[in-house]
Design an enzyme around this catalytic site. Structure first.
Site, mmCIF file in Angstrom:
data_model
loop_
_atom_site.group_PDB
_atom_site.id
_atom_site.type_symbol
_atom_site.label_atom_id
_atom_site.label_comp_id
_atom_site.label_asym_id
_atom_site.label_seq_id
_atom_site.Cartn_x
_atom_site.Cartn_y
_atom_site.Cartn_z
ATOM 1 N N GLN A 1 0.746 -1.092 -0.090
ATOM 2 C CA GLN A 1 0.106 0.009 0.009
ATOM 3 C C GLN A 1 0.936 1.456 -0.127
ATOM 4 O OE1 GLN A 1 -2.276 -1.871 3.377
ATOM 5 N NE2 GLN A 1 -3.884 -0.216 2.997
ATOM 6 N N VAL B 1 -4.906 -10.278 1.203
ATOM 7 C CA VAL B 1 -4.825 -11.503 1.710
ATOM 8 C C VAL B 1 -5.888 -12.419 1.455
ATOM 9 C CG1 VAL B 1 -4.953 -11.365 4.177
ATOM 10 C CG2 VAL B 1 -3.240 -12.882 3.169
ATOM 11 N N ASP C 1 -4.376 -8.092 12.762
ATOM 12 C CA ASP C 1 -5.167 -6.944 13.464
ATOM 13 C C ASP C 1 -5.643 -7.550 14.661
ATOM 14 O OD1 ASP C 1 -6.847 -6.317 10.441
ATOM 15 O OD2 ASP C 1 -5.870 -8.046 10.464
ATOM 16 N N HIS D 1 -9.161 -9.205 5.933
ATOM 17 C CA HIS D 1 -8.152 -8.400 6.623
ATOM 18 C C HIS D 1 -8.109 -7.082 5.649
ATOM 19 C CE1 HIS D 1 -4.119 -6.859 7.634
ATOM 20 N NE2 HIS D 1 -3.747 -7.161 6.536
HETATM 21 N N1 LIG Z 1 -0.995 -9.761 5.520
HETATM 22 C C1 LIG Z 1 -0.692 -8.841 6.249
HETATM 23 O O1 LIG Z 1 -1.220 -8.731 7.451
HETATM 24 C C2 LIG Z 1 0.237 -7.888 5.959
HETATM 25 C C3 LIG Z 1 0.885 -7.033 6.553
HETATM 26 C C4 LIG Z 1 1.720 -6.094 5.979
HETATM 27 C C5 LIG Z 1 1.922 -6.116 4.564
HETATM 28 N N2 LIG Z 1 1.373 -7.016 3.886
HETATM 29 C C6 LIG Z 1 1.602 -7.181 2.461
HETATM 30 O O2 LIG Z 1 2.874 -7.823 2.147
HETATM 31 C C7 LIG Z 1 3.332 -7.413 0.810
HETATM 32 C C8 LIG Z 1 4.864 -7.169 0.707
HETATM 33 O O3 LIG Z 1 5.027 -5.843 1.320
HETATM 34 P P1 LIG Z 1 6.313 -5.288 1.466
HETATM 35 O O4 LIG Z 1 6.266 -4.056 2.430
HETATM 36 O O5 LIG Z 1 7.324 -6.367 2.028
HETATM 37 O O6 LIG Z 1 6.594 -4.873 0.122
HETATM 38 P P2 LIG Z 1 8.151 -4.815 -0.686
HETATM 39 O O7 LIG Z 1 7.740 -3.822 -2.094
HETATM 40 O O8 LIG Z 1 9.290 -4.333 0.329
HETATM 41 O O9 LIG Z 1 8.464 -6.250 -0.952
HETATM 42 C C9 LIG Z 1 7.809 -6.993 -2.037
HETATM 43 C C10 LIG Z 1 9.112 -7.807 -2.723
HETATM 44 O O10 LIG Z 1 8.277 -8.761 -3.575
HETATM 45 C C11 LIG Z 1 9.107 -8.712 -4.698
HETATM 46 N N3 LIG Z 1 8.379 -9.498 -5.818
HETATM 47 C C12 LIG Z 1 7.394 -8.830 -6.797
HETATM 48 N N4 LIG Z 1 7.065 -9.734 -7.476
HETATM 49 C C13 LIG Z 1 7.694 -11.062 -7.356
HETATM 50 C C14 LIG Z 1 7.516 -12.236 -8.014
HETATM 51 N N5 LIG Z 1 6.751 -12.389 -8.985
HETATM 52 N N6 LIG Z 1 8.283 -13.171 -7.617
HETATM 53 C C15 LIG Z 1 9.014 -12.869 -6.369
HETATM 54 N N7 LIG Z 1 9.087 -11.792 -5.781
HETATM 55 C C16 LIG Z 1 8.460 -10.922 -6.381
HETATM 56 C C17 LIG Z 1 9.628 -7.540 -4.893
HETATM 57 O O11 LIG Z 1 11.001 -7.778 -5.683
HETATM 58 C C18 LIG Z 1 10.045 -7.173 -3.668
HETATM 59 O O12 LIG Z 1 11.330 -7.344 -2.921
HETATM 60 C C19 LIG Z 1 2.344 -6.183 0.348
HETATM 61 O O13 LIG Z 1 1.370 -6.851 -0.515
HETATM 62 C C20 LIG Z 1 1.592 -5.852 1.779
HETATM 63 O O14 LIG Z 1 0.355 -5.334 1.383
HETATM 64 C C21 LIG Z 1 0.474 -7.831 4.367
#
Ligand SMILES: NC(=O)c1ccc[n+]([C@@H]2O[C@H](COP(=O)([O-])OP(=O)(O)OC[C@H]3O[C@@H](n4cnc5c(N)ncnc54)[C@H](O)[C@@H]3O)[C@@H](O)[C@H]2O)c1
Length: 312
Positions: free
Chosen positions: A83, A123, A149, A176
């Site tokens: 986000q 998610v 959460d 979520h």
């Molecule tokens: N479920 C939850 O409670 C929760 C909490 C926080 C963040 N998130 C989610 O987690 C995800 C990651 O967030 P982040 O802050 O680490 O982002 P980020 O941009 O730091 O990391 C994402 C990584 O994914 C890699 N990537 C993209 N496409 C890929 C592919 N096809 N194969 C392999 N790697 C690939 C990118 O190179 C990058 O390193 C987001 O969607 C975020 O919204 C979920």
């Protein structure tokens, strides 16, 4: 027995690397393999985290590849966009649906019965995609759901009531996302119903709900992304799977009639053990909470309809 590996796809990113760091330092997993399309970034993360293992017994953190995946390994999907200020989790759907489908396909190339834990957002919808793409049984594919959460709710209640977080038994359920809700009617503090706990004020219900839903927006506005809380959540869920902890977390998996819901993936209290995940039915919900759960399911179904048929 062969050593089981935890693969973290998106391991170069903040959430993947934070998850790997907790898994390594707490010695939950002994072999942690990071996969990412950004080769330079993932190499750097693996090196950096591996140095944090100097005082552990024997933990390996390294760059991995899908071709190494074995039976019962755990594949954590954190890959995708995150986000930006002003965006909701659902705004990430179009991009992350494609990525999750590709990743789930690659994870299944060896045809092994693995476990998939989805973390990327939104998610609930992405977990549905991973389940369909992988063809694995539903107990083997689930997402972090409303566990983060719930962690936020536990901390908020503990701070308000001046008790240890460990004494707070309460769950956030549903999507979520913006339609999640804390099921406070069944919450207890040290076994005492929340409503009877000294110092709890009923009028705070709405403030608590608002605070939990808005935590993500506040953190993103302040520091662009959230990763420490979710890193710990991922590690606890992986621990339950790897070490058969039989812990209860509100992870998201496919409903088959629980709480009157069919064929929708959303966060509900579930047992996580070596067998995978099982939703626990019959948590007491008030009429109003039940309605909030149904409304949340509607939001997720609506989002799933926007995903191209070729993916789900
Ligand atoms: N479920 C939850 O409670 C929760 C909490 C926080 C963040 N998130 C989610 O987690 C995800 C990651 O967030 P982040 O802050 O680490 O982002 P980020 O941009 O730091 O990391 C994402 C990584 O994914 C890699 N990537 C993209 N496409 C890929 C592919 N096809 N194969 C392999 N790697 C690939 C990118 O190179 C990058 O390193 C987001 O969607 C975020 O919204 C979920």
């Amino acid at each position: 027995m062969q050593k089981r590996t935890v693969f973290i796809v998106g391991g170069g990113g903040m959430v993947g690397a934070s998850s790997a760091q907790v898994l390594a330092v707490k010695e939950i997993a002994s072999d942690i393999a990071l996969i990412d399309i950004d080769q330079q970034l993932v190499r750097g993360q693996a090196m950096d985290i591996s140095h944090a293992t100097a005082y552990t017994k024997s933990v390996s953190v390294r760059v991995g590849d899908y071709s190494e995946i074995k039976e019962d390994d755990i594949v954590v999907i954190t890959s995708g966009v995150s986000q930006q200020p002003g965006q909701t989790r659902m705004d990430l759907l179009a991009t992350n649906a494609k990525i999750t489908e590709q990743v789930a396909r690659s994870a299944m190339e060896q045809g092994k019965p693995i476990f998939i834990l989805v973390v990327a957002n939104p998610v609930d919808v992405l977990t549905h995609i991973a389940l369909k793409t992988s063809g694995l049984p539903k107990e083997r594919v689930f997402g972090t759901g409303t566990t983060l959460d719930t962690a936020r709710l536990k901390v908020s209640l503990a701070n308000r009531l001046h008790v240890s977080q460990k004494e707070v038994q309460a769950y956030v359920m549903g999507e979520h996302g913006d339609s999640s809700f804390p099921a406070l009617s069944g919450a207890t503090i040290g076994g005492l119903p929340l409503a009877d706990f000294p110092g709890f004020r009923h009028h705070e219900f709405e403030t608590i709900k608002h605070d939990i839903r808005n935590a993500v927006y506040e953190i993103i506005a302040a520091k662009k992304s959230t990763y420490y809380g979710i890193g710990h959540v991922v590690a606890k869920i992986v621990e339950a799977l790897l070490h058969d902890a039989a812990s209860i977390y509100p992870v998201c998996s496919l409903t088959e009639g629980e709480y009157g819901l069919h064929g929708v993936v959303l966060g509900l209290p579930s047992l996580v053990s070596a067998r995978g995940v099982r939703i626990l039915d019959h948590y007491p919900l008030t009429e109003n909470e039940h309605k909030q759960l149904q409304d949340s399911a509607k939001v997720i179904r609506g989002a799933l309809e926007k995903v191209p048929q070729t993916i789900v």
